[in-house]
Scaffold this active site. Sequence first.
Site, PDB file in Angstrom:
ATOM      1  N   ASP A 115       0.856  -1.179   0.000  1.00  0.00           N
ATOM      2  CA  ASP A 115       0.000   0.000   0.000  1.00  0.00           C
ATOM      3  C   ASP A 115       0.895   1.231   0.000  1.00  0.00           C
ATOM      4  O   ASP A 115       2.022   1.196   0.497  1.00  0.00           O
ATOM      5  CB  ASP A 115      -0.904  -0.014   1.237  1.00  0.00           C
ATOM      6  CG  ASP A 115      -2.021  -1.044   1.107  1.00  0.00           C
ATOM      7  OD1 ASP A 115      -2.247  -1.538  -0.009  1.00  0.00           O
ATOM      8  OD2 ASP A 115      -2.663  -1.352   2.132  1.00  0.00           O
ATOM      9  N   ASP A 117       0.503   3.900   1.655  1.00  0.00           N
ATOM     10  CA  ASP A 117       0.523   4.645   2.917  1.00  0.00           C
ATOM     11  C   ASP A 117       1.233   3.907   4.048  1.00  0.00           C
ATOM     12  O   ASP A 117       1.140   4.321   5.190  1.00  0.00           O
ATOM     13  CB  ASP A 117      -0.916   5.007   3.333  1.00  0.00           C
ATOM     14  CG  ASP A 117      -1.841   3.796   3.359  1.00  0.00           C
ATOM     15  OD1 ASP A 117      -1.362   2.673   3.107  1.00  0.00           O
ATOM     16  OD2 ASP A 117      -3.037   3.975   3.636  1.00  0.00           O
ATOM     17  N   TRP A 177     -13.429  -1.604  -0.751  1.00  0.00           N
ATOM     18  CA  TRP A 177     -12.492  -1.873   0.328  1.00  0.00           C
ATOM     19  C   TRP A 177     -12.737  -3.223   1.016  1.00  0.00           C
ATOM     20  O   TRP A 177     -13.873  -3.566   1.333  1.00  0.00           O
ATOM     21  CB  TRP A 177     -12.571  -0.743   1.367  1.00  0.00           C
ATOM     22  CG  TRP A 177     -11.489  -0.835   2.415  1.00  0.00           C
ATOM     23  CD1 TRP A 177     -10.254  -0.237   2.371  1.00  0.00           C
ATOM     24  CD2 TRP A 177     -11.544  -1.582   3.628  1.00  0.00           C
ATOM     25  NE1 TRP A 177      -9.544  -0.577   3.488  1.00  0.00           N
ATOM     26  CE2 TRP A 177     -10.301  -1.397   4.278  1.00  0.00           C
ATOM     27  CE3 TRP A 177     -12.506  -2.389   4.229  1.00  0.00           C
ATOM     28  CZ2 TRP A 177      -9.995  -1.974   5.506  1.00  0.00           C
ATOM     29  CZ3 TRP A 177     -12.196  -2.975   5.457  1.00  0.00           C
ATOM     30  CH2 TRP A 177     -10.953  -2.766   6.074  1.00  0.00           C
ATOM     31  N   GLU A 180      -9.972  -8.723   0.099  1.00  0.00           N
ATOM     32  CA  GLU A 180      -9.110  -9.333  -0.933  1.00  0.00           C
ATOM     33  C   GLU A 180      -7.860  -9.959  -0.310  1.00  0.00           C
ATOM     34  O   GLU A 180      -7.360 -10.975  -0.793  1.00  0.00           O
ATOM     35  CB  GLU A 180      -8.748  -8.310  -2.021  1.00  0.00           C
ATOM     36  CG  GLU A 180      -7.641  -7.303  -1.707  1.00  0.00           C
ATOM     37  CD  GLU A 180      -7.954  -6.339  -0.574  1.00  0.00           C
ATOM     38  OE1 GLU A 180      -9.139  -6.170  -0.258  1.00  0.00           O
ATOM     39  OE2 GLU A 180      -7.008  -5.766  -0.008  1.00  0.00           O
ATOM     40  N   ASP A 181      -7.395  -9.351   0.773  1.00  0.00           N
ATOM     41  CA  ASP A 181      -6.194  -9.876   1.443  1.00  0.00           C
ATOM     42  C   ASP A 181      -6.530 -11.138   2.250  1.00  0.00           C
ATOM     43  O   ASP A 181      -5.700 -12.042   2.381  1.00  0.00           O
ATOM     44  CB  ASP A 181      -5.548  -8.806   2.327  1.00  0.00           C
ATOM     45  CG  ASP A 181      -6.546  -8.113   3.249  1.00  0.00           C
ATOM     46  OD1 ASP A 181      -7.769  -8.241   3.037  1.00  0.00           O
ATOM     47  OD2 ASP A 181      -6.098  -7.442   4.189  1.00  0.00           O
ATOM     48  N   MET A 207       1.160   3.608   9.357  1.00  0.00           N
ATOM     49  CA  MET A 207       0.220   3.864   8.284  1.00  0.00           C
ATOM     50  C   MET A 207      -0.113   5.343   8.334  1.00  0.00           C
ATOM     51  O   MET A 207      -0.577   5.841   9.363  1.00  0.00           O
ATOM     52  CB  MET A 207      -1.043   3.018   8.441  1.00  0.00           C
ATOM     53  CG  MET A 207      -1.993   3.218   7.279  1.00  0.00           C
ATOM     54  SD  MET A 207      -3.541   2.345   7.503  1.00  0.00           S
ATOM     55  CE  MET A 207      -3.066   0.741   6.946  1.00  0.00           C
ATOM     56  N   HIS A 210      -5.229   8.938   6.975  1.00  0.00           N
ATOM     57  CA  HIS A 210      -6.026   9.561   5.919  1.00  0.00           C
ATOM     58  C   HIS A 210      -7.492   9.224   6.133  1.00  0.00           C
ATOM     59  O   HIS A 210      -7.834   8.258   6.804  1.00  0.00           O
ATOM     60  CB  HIS A 210      -5.580   9.078   4.533  1.00  0.00           C
ATOM     61  CG  HIS A 210      -5.649   7.589   4.365  1.00  0.00           C
ATOM     62  ND1 HIS A 210      -6.769   6.938   3.927  1.00  0.00           N
ATOM     63  CD2 HIS A 210      -4.739   6.612   4.603  1.00  0.00           C
ATOM     64  CE1 HIS A 210      -6.542   5.642   3.888  1.00  0.00           C
ATOM     65  NE2 HIS A 210      -5.320   5.413   4.305  1.00  0.00           N
ATOM     66  N   ARG A 212     -11.179   7.975   4.720  1.00  0.00           N
ATOM     67  CA  ARG A 212     -11.609   6.962   3.754  1.00  0.00           C
ATOM     68  C   ARG A 212     -11.726   7.569   2.355  1.00  0.00           C
ATOM     69  O   ARG A 212     -12.237   8.673   2.205  1.00  0.00           O
ATOM     70  CB  ARG A 212     -12.962   6.380   4.169  1.00  0.00           C
ATOM     71  CG  ARG A 212     -12.873   5.165   5.086  1.00  0.00           C
ATOM     72  CD  ARG A 212     -12.235   3.990   4.353  1.00  0.00           C
ATOM     73  NE  ARG A 212     -11.901   2.897   5.249  1.00  0.00           N
ATOM     74  CZ  ARG A 212     -12.756   1.946   5.597  1.00  0.00           C
ATOM     75  NH1 ARG A 212     -13.977   1.933   5.136  1.00  0.00           N
ATOM     76  NH2 ARG A 212     -12.357   0.987   6.400  1.00  0.00           N
TER      77      ARG A 212
HETATM   78  C1  BGN Z   1     -10.484  -6.779   7.751  1.00  0.00           C
HETATM   79  C2  BGN Z   1     -10.615  -6.713   6.230  1.00  0.00           C
HETATM   80  C3  BGN Z   1      -9.246  -6.793   5.615  1.00  0.00           C
HETATM   81  C4  BGN Z   1      -8.356  -5.691   6.191  1.00  0.00           C
HETATM   82  C5  BGN Z   1      -8.346  -5.781   7.731  1.00  0.00           C
HETATM   83  C6  BGN Z   1      -7.518  -4.690   8.372  1.00  0.00           C
HETATM   84  C7  BGN Z   1     -12.738  -7.653   5.395  1.00  0.00           C
HETATM   85  C8  BGN Z   1     -13.540  -8.898   5.096  1.00  0.00           C
HETATM   86  C9  BGN Z   1     -14.720  -9.025   6.021  1.00  0.00           C
HETATM   87  C10 BGN Z   1     -15.532 -10.288   5.783  1.00  0.00           C
HETATM   88  N1  BGN Z   1     -11.477  -7.832   5.805  1.00  0.00           N
HETATM   89  O1  BGN Z   1     -11.727  -6.662   8.339  1.00  0.00           O
HETATM   90  O2  BGN Z   1      -9.347  -6.658   4.222  1.00  0.00           O
HETATM   91  O3  BGN Z   1      -7.038  -5.806   5.720  1.00  0.00           O
HETATM   92  O4  BGN Z   1      -9.660  -5.726   8.200  1.00  0.00           O
HETATM   93  O5  BGN Z   1      -7.968  -3.404   8.077  1.00  0.00           O
HETATM   94  O6  BGN Z   1     -13.246  -6.538   5.286  1.00  0.00           O
END
Ligand code: BGN
Length: 265
Positions: A115, A117, A177, A180-181, A207, A210, A212
């Site tokens: 990322d 940031d 948002w 995906e991770d 981080m 900022h 959203r």
């Molecule tokens: C989680 C997010 C991640 C993010 C982390 C930290 C989701 C999926 C919900 C079913 N996952 O909640 O993507 O890296 O927080 O911010 O939103």
Amino acid sequence: MGEGYGSYIVDAKKNVSIPNIISENSHVQEGGRGKPQFCKAKQKIAIIIPFRNREPHLTIWLQYMLPFLQKQQGDFGIYVVEQIRNTTFNRAKLMNVGFSEAKKDYDYNCFIFSDVDIIPMNDRNLYRCSENPKHMANSLDKFNFRLPYETIFGGVVAFTKEQFLKINGFSNRFWGWGGEDDELYNRIVAAGMKIERPDPEIARSTMIFHNRDTGNEATGKSFGLINKAAQFMHLDGLSSLKYDVIKHTRHKLYTNITVNIGTQL
Ligand code: BGN
């Protein structure tokens, strides 16, 4: 690592300018390429940064990370992958584009997906790939330097080329948002790999604060896919990636790839 390495404070409010960063990094070549001056690096590292409308953060990132990567004797290239305006952001797909485009430039064998940031606060946090996919920014100020949950795999992650190919990259189907991770983590497990994390003391990172972003709201529409990674990973990812490069520019400090990745169907 030897002496002269350790922790430092990141001042995100400091006034820096691109011309200053250029003059302070005279060894960095066109397109944001750096190489150790007195030795040959084993790893060739592409840093992939998904991007839209965050110029101030990119400036701070470059200010800290160009000296950082050179100090670590990296053989690296910086790729800023920018999604064209007005479609919902898709971080993961931009990562896949970065991987595919960087590969055309050089024989990169390590890919660090970061990322814009997040900035490490200790230069012992080696920006290199490892035996396993690596979660670099595992100790973030935003989360009081703790893991908010055990399987978190966001922020900054490092994959060898083989590791990334083995999971078919990121999913292309996460618009907006979040999540995906988490899906990426499940791909790693489904492929029979483990993740590793540097020591949290060393991995301390900041981080930059900022608000959203607009155009990157958490729609939640893709969350159902998180637990289906094993089922879909071979169909959805690098193998199904489609995009149009709108502009490919070699800036002095980074390579800028502006891309049309479409919209959510
Ligand atoms: C989680 C997010 C991640 C993010 C982390 C930290 C989701 C999926 C919900 C079913 N996952 O909640 O993507 O890296 O927080 O911010 O939103």
